[in-house]
Design an enzyme around this catalytic site. Structure first.
Site, mmCIF file in Angstrom:
data_model
loop_
_atom_site.group_PDB
_atom_site.id
_atom_site.type_symbol
_atom_site.label_atom_id
_atom_site.label_comp_id
_atom_site.label_asym_id
_atom_site.label_seq_id
_atom_site.Cartn_x
_atom_site.Cartn_y
_atom_site.Cartn_z
ATOM 1 N N ASN A 9 0.873 -1.181 0.000
ATOM 2 C CA ASN A 9 0.000 0.000 0.000
ATOM 3 C C ASN A 9 0.908 1.228 0.000
ATOM 4 O O ASN A 9 1.495 1.563 1.019
ATOM 5 C CB ASN A 9 -0.896 -0.034 1.252
ATOM 6 C CG ASN A 9 -1.761 1.216 1.365
ATOM 7 O OD1 ASN A 9 -1.778 2.062 0.461
ATOM 8 N ND2 ASN A 9 -2.484 1.338 2.470
ATOM 9 N N TRP A 10 1.026 1.835 -1.161
ATOM 10 C CA TRP A 10 1.963 2.956 -1.293
ATOM 11 C C TRP A 10 1.417 4.250 -0.698
ATOM 12 O O TRP A 10 2.111 5.253 -0.647
ATOM 13 C CB TRP A 10 2.317 3.172 -2.778
ATOM 14 C CG TRP A 10 3.111 2.055 -3.387
ATOM 15 C CD1 TRP A 10 3.559 0.922 -2.761
ATOM 16 C CD2 TRP A 10 3.576 1.971 -4.749
ATOM 17 N NE1 TRP A 10 4.266 0.142 -3.650
ATOM 18 C CE2 TRP A 10 4.290 0.759 -4.876
ATOM 19 C CE3 TRP A 10 3.452 2.800 -5.863
ATOM 20 C CZ2 TRP A 10 4.887 0.360 -6.073
ATOM 21 C CZ3 TRP A 10 4.036 2.398 -7.062
ATOM 22 C CH2 TRP A 10 4.748 1.197 -7.160
ATOM 23 N N LYS A 11 0.157 4.242 -0.315
ATOM 24 C CA LYS A 11 -0.479 5.429 0.293
ATOM 25 C C LYS A 11 -0.263 6.650 -0.601
ATOM 26 O O LYS A 11 -0.277 6.529 -1.825
ATOM 27 C CB LYS A 11 0.006 5.617 1.727
ATOM 28 C CG LYS A 11 -0.178 4.331 2.556
ATOM 29 C CD LYS A 11 0.008 4.509 4.020
ATOM 30 C CE LYS A 11 -0.235 3.182 4.736
ATOM 31 N NZ LYS A 11 -0.106 3.292 6.182
ATOM 32 N N HIS A 95 -9.531 1.281 4.916
ATOM 33 C CA HIS A 95 -8.257 1.476 5.623
ATOM 34 C C HIS A 95 -8.489 2.449 6.777
ATOM 35 O O HIS A 95 -9.287 3.381 6.658
ATOM 36 C CB HIS A 95 -7.202 2.027 4.654
ATOM 37 C CG HIS A 95 -5.825 1.954 5.227
ATOM 38 N ND1 HIS A 95 -5.366 2.870 6.152
ATOM 39 C CD2 HIS A 95 -4.829 1.056 5.062
ATOM 40 C CE1 HIS A 95 -4.136 2.534 6.500
ATOM 41 N NE2 HIS A 95 -3.788 1.440 5.857
ATOM 42 N N GLU A 182 -5.538 -4.818 10.547
ATOM 43 C CA GLU A 182 -4.557 -3.751 10.710
ATOM 44 C C GLU A 182 -4.835 -3.007 12.014
ATOM 45 O O GLU A 182 -5.634 -2.056 12.036
ATOM 46 C CB GLU A 182 -4.646 -2.769 9.531
ATOM 47 C CG GLU A 182 -4.238 -3.372 8.206
ATOM 48 C CD GLU A 182 -3.546 -2.347 7.306
ATOM 49 O OE1 GLU A 182 -2.561 -2.725 6.669
ATOM 50 O OE2 GLU A 182 -3.964 -1.172 7.268
ATOM 51 N N GLY A 188 2.349 2.482 10.860
ATOM 52 C CA GLY A 188 3.304 3.588 10.737
ATOM 53 C C GLY A 188 4.017 3.924 12.028
ATOM 54 O O GLY A 188 4.691 4.944 12.117
ATOM 55 N N SER A 228 3.326 -2.012 10.360
ATOM 56 C CA SER A 228 4.766 -2.079 10.640
ATOM 57 C C SER A 228 5.392 -3.412 10.252
ATOM 58 O O SER A 228 6.289 -3.914 10.940
ATOM 59 C CB SER A 228 5.045 -1.744 12.120
ATOM 60 O OG SER A 228 4.659 -0.408 12.398
ATOM 61 N N GLY A 249 2.897 -1.113 4.346
ATOM 62 C CA GLY A 249 2.919 0.313 4.033
ATOM 63 C C GLY A 249 4.340 0.763 3.724
ATOM 64 O O GLY A 249 4.876 0.524 2.641
ATOM 65 N N GLY A 250 4.988 1.396 4.697
ATOM 66 C CA GLY A 250 6.298 2.014 4.497
ATOM 67 C C GLY A 250 7.323 1.123 3.806
ATOM 68 O O GLY A 250 8.013 1.561 2.882
HETATM 69 P P1 13P Z 1 3.017 0.510 7.729
HETATM 70 O O1 13P Z 1 3.529 -0.790 7.161
HETATM 71 O O2 13P Z 1 3.764 1.707 7.232
HETATM 72 O O3 13P Z 1 2.881 0.455 9.214
HETATM 73 O O4 13P Z 1 1.523 0.690 7.154
HETATM 74 C C1 13P Z 1 0.644 -0.367 7.233
HETATM 75 C C2 13P Z 1 -0.552 -0.067 6.447
HETATM 76 O O5 13P Z 1 -1.311 0.825 6.770
HETATM 77 C C3 13P Z 1 -0.807 -0.852 5.231
HETATM 78 O O6 13P Z 1 -2.070 -0.606 4.713
#
Ligand code: 13P
Length: 268
Positions: A9-11, A95, A182, A188, A228, A249-250
């Site tokens: 998920n590149w947000k 999300h 999640e 994050g 995370s 995410g990250g």
């Molecule tokens: P992180 O991996 O950055 O914690 O984000 C998780 C997330 O929200 C994936 O949708």
């Protein structure tokens, strides 16, 4: 057996050209793996560029949200057929960041601004009903905040989120559904949920499907963990029996880290 799904998920990161560059790098490294399903979810404007970069590989494309009508006067919204037209197979729904439930406190987001991120069970239910007939596969995100966890409400919150989003949908409509656990406090923050506990909650999600529908659906639907996920913790998480993959995410913005996470998925 449920095939593991590792989704990035590149947000709100990466322009079309940056997204295409990362997708091209990933394609070279892991693009032909078929034992694990690998999914990239860029921002709307980068979908087309990423679709072109991964065309002909085994990698899949997904969006981060969708509106529930196929067309109409809905300024700023994106319809399910539009996502299909650019090659999306998946869409993330609910999300915590679109629900306005942030893992990392942001002083810029006061209560009035949080209303902007106004996803509810009712809007999610509409979105699920809109995407399923198109064959667009939803990844429904659920999870509790730290305050809810500390108040012992984790299961209740998750059951309410699942039952609200799936209201009125029948078992035979839900075989393409993916659910992502999640925990908001893990998103994050670098504070990953312990693998045993993540497994327990993912098992609870499966049990909720079993109670509400049937064992066959519950055994079929993939339940992911997100929050995370890093190369250092992915192996423990992905080898839990109830965890069928990760929503990253990250770490999905880093080709090497994402590749390493993909290699942690068990061959099932
Ligand atoms: P992180 O991996 O950055 O914690 O984000 C998780 C997330 O929200 C994936 O949708």
């Amino acid at each position: 057996m449920r095939r593991p799904l590792i989704a990035g998920n590149w947000k709100m990161h990466l322009s079309p050209s940056e997204g295409a560059a990362l997708a091209t790098m990933l394609r070279q490294r892991i693009g032909m793996r078929s034992d694990v399903e690998i999914l990239l979810c860029p921002a709307f404007v980068a979908l087309q560029a990423v679709a072109e970069a991964i065309r002909g590989s085994e990698m899949k494309l997904g969006a981060q949200d969708v509106f529930w009508r196929d067309s109409g006067a809905f300024t700023g919204q994106i319809a399910p057929p539009m996502l299909m037209a650019v090659g999306c197979e998946y869409v993330i729904l609910g999300h915590s960041e679109t629900r306005g439930r942030f893992g990392v406190a942001d002083p810029d987001m006061d209560a009035r601004l949080l209303a902007y991120f106004s996803e509810t069970e009712a809007t999610l239910n509409r979105k699920l009903r809109a995407v399923l007939p198109h064959g667009l596969k939803p990844i429904l995100c659920v999870g509790e905040t730290l305050a809810e966890r500390e108040a012992g409400q984790t299961e209740q919150v998750i059951r309410t989120q699942i039952e609200g989003a799936l209201d009125g949908l029948a078992s035979d409509e839900l075989y393409e559904l993916v659910i992502a656990y999640e925990p908001v406090w893990a998103i994050g923050t670098g504070q990953v949920c312990d693998a045993d506990e993540a497994n327990r909650v993912c098992g609870f999600i499966r049990q909720t499907l079993r109670d509400r529908y049937d064992a066959e659906l519950a055994e079929f639907v993939r339940v992911l963990y997100g929050g995370s996920v890093k190369p250092s913790n992915a192996h423990a998480l992905l080898h839990q029996p109830e965890i069928d993959g990760a929503l990253v995410g990250g770490a999905s913005l880093d080709a090497k880290a994402f590749e390493q996470i993909c290699y942690c998925a068990p061959q099932r």
